[in-house]
Design a protein around this motif. Structure first.
Motif: not given
Length: 147
Positions: A40-45, A48-51
């Motif tokens: 799962q990838v989240e992106v903010k500013d 990228a945060t990977l889990t």
């Protein structure tokens, strides 16, 4: 595992707007899946945060490099990633940032004393280096200590 920094304004253009980034990066990593399950990838500013679960530290490092070498990504967090085989990130590899004028031959000469060993660098970075003649300044790659 902490934060990996990258050059935000260079790299492969994978997405246009930041809201498109999570799906685009997930697809990009899954296309050449280096061994990550449940990504799962989240992106903010630009972060990228990977889990998910990586099969090995090498798989996790490859996923981080694939995300970080995308244009628009400034850093990658992978604290939410677990490593199934218990190996440690950075164990047998170094990270290298391509500089203007670099060639893989020259990088191999510096790392191993033999430019013809560049094929090993390409081999361990096949998810990041699709064409040995197309590397770019700011691109981050892995350099294995042992060849």
């Amino acid at each position: 595992m902490g934060l990996f920094d990258f050059a935000r304004n260079i790299g492969k253009k994978i997405f246009g707007k930041e809201e498109e980034a999570p799906a685009a990066l997930t697809q990009h990593i899954n296309e050449d899946n280096p061994g990550v399950d449940g990504l799962q990838v989240e992106v903010k500013d630009g972060v990228a945060t990977l889990t998910g679960q990586a099969q090995s530290a090498e798989a996790l490092e490859k996923a981080v490099l694939m995300a970080g070498n995308a244009m628009g990504i400034e850093s990658v967090k992978a604290d939410g990633m677990t490593i199934a085989d218990g190996s440690q990130v950075g164990g047998d590899d170094e990270f290298y940032v391509i500089e203007k004028g670099d060639t893989l031959w020259e990088i191999a000469e510096k790392a191993y004393g033999n430019g013809s060993k560049y094929t090993r660098i390409v081999e361990v970075n096949r998810e990041v280096i699709k064409d040995a003649d197309k590397i770019f300044p700011g691109q981050k790659i892995r350099i294995p200590k042992s060849i």
